[in-house]
Scaffold this motif. Structure first.
Motif, PDB file in Angstrom:
ATOM      1  N   TRP A 216      37.961  41.960  40.036  1.00 36.05           N
ATOM      2  CA  TRP A 216      38.405  40.589  39.809  1.00 36.05           C
ATOM      3  C   TRP A 216      37.300  39.836  39.091  1.00 36.05           C
TER       4      TRP A 216
ATOM      5  N   TYR B 198      48.091  38.553  33.486  1.00 35.73           N
ATOM      6  CA  TYR B 198      47.008  38.732  34.451  1.00 35.73           C
ATOM      7  C   TYR B 198      47.554  38.526  35.855  1.00 35.73           C
TER       8      TYR B 198
ATOM      9  N   VAL C  37      46.489  36.679  39.100  1.00 38.90           N
ATOM     10  CA  VAL C  37      45.530  35.614  39.394  1.00 38.90           C
ATOM     11  C   VAL C  37      45.567  35.226  40.865  1.00 38.90           C
TER      12      VAL C  37
ATOM     13  N   ARG D 229      48.345  34.356  30.007  1.00 36.39           N
ATOM     14  CA  ARG D 229      47.258  33.632  29.346  1.00 36.39           C
ATOM     15  C   ARG D 229      47.562  33.602  27.860  1.00 36.39           C
TER      16      ARG D 229
ATOM     17  N   TRP E 237      46.834  28.778  30.825  1.00 42.53           N
ATOM     18  CA  TRP E 237      47.677  29.601  31.691  1.00 42.53           C
ATOM     19  C   TRP E 237      49.113  29.118  31.593  1.00 42.53           C
TER      20      TRP E 237
ATOM     21  N   VAL F 274      42.988  28.333  39.264  1.00 40.92           N
ATOM     22  CA  VAL F 274      42.757  29.774  39.265  1.00 40.92           C
ATOM     23  C   VAL F 274      41.294  30.029  39.622  1.00 40.92           C
TER      24      VAL F 274
ATOM     25  N   SER G 281      40.811  36.303  38.345  1.00 42.84           N
ATOM     26  CA  SER G 281      41.881  36.920  37.568  1.00 42.84           C
ATOM     27  C   SER G 281      41.547  38.385  37.300  1.00 42.84           C
TER      28      SER G 281
END
Length: 60
Positions: A3, A14, A16, A28, A38, A47, A50
């Motif tokens: 991560w 992604y 997240v 993204r 995002w 966030v 991710s």
């Protein structure tokens, strides 16, 4: 896979983690050039980590 706590600089899907501990997929995108945002997230979501989706398995 690891991560990342830094915001990604590539367009794509992604996984997240949001500030409230929710894990969800998010897209993204870049528009205009150099401005990444995002998509698919709740309003005002923060966030905190991710991870890019892995490539799909292909049988040879």
């Amino acid at each position: 896979m690891r991560w990342s706590t830094k915001a990604p600089k590539k367009t794509g899907w992604y996984l997240v983690t949001l500030k409230r501990g929710i894990v969800m997929p998010a897209y993204r995108s870049e528009h205009p050039t150099g401005n990444f945002t995002w998509k698919e997230l709740p309003y005002n979501a923060d966030v905190i980590a991710s991870m890019r989706f892995p490539k799909a398995y292909k049988e040879d």
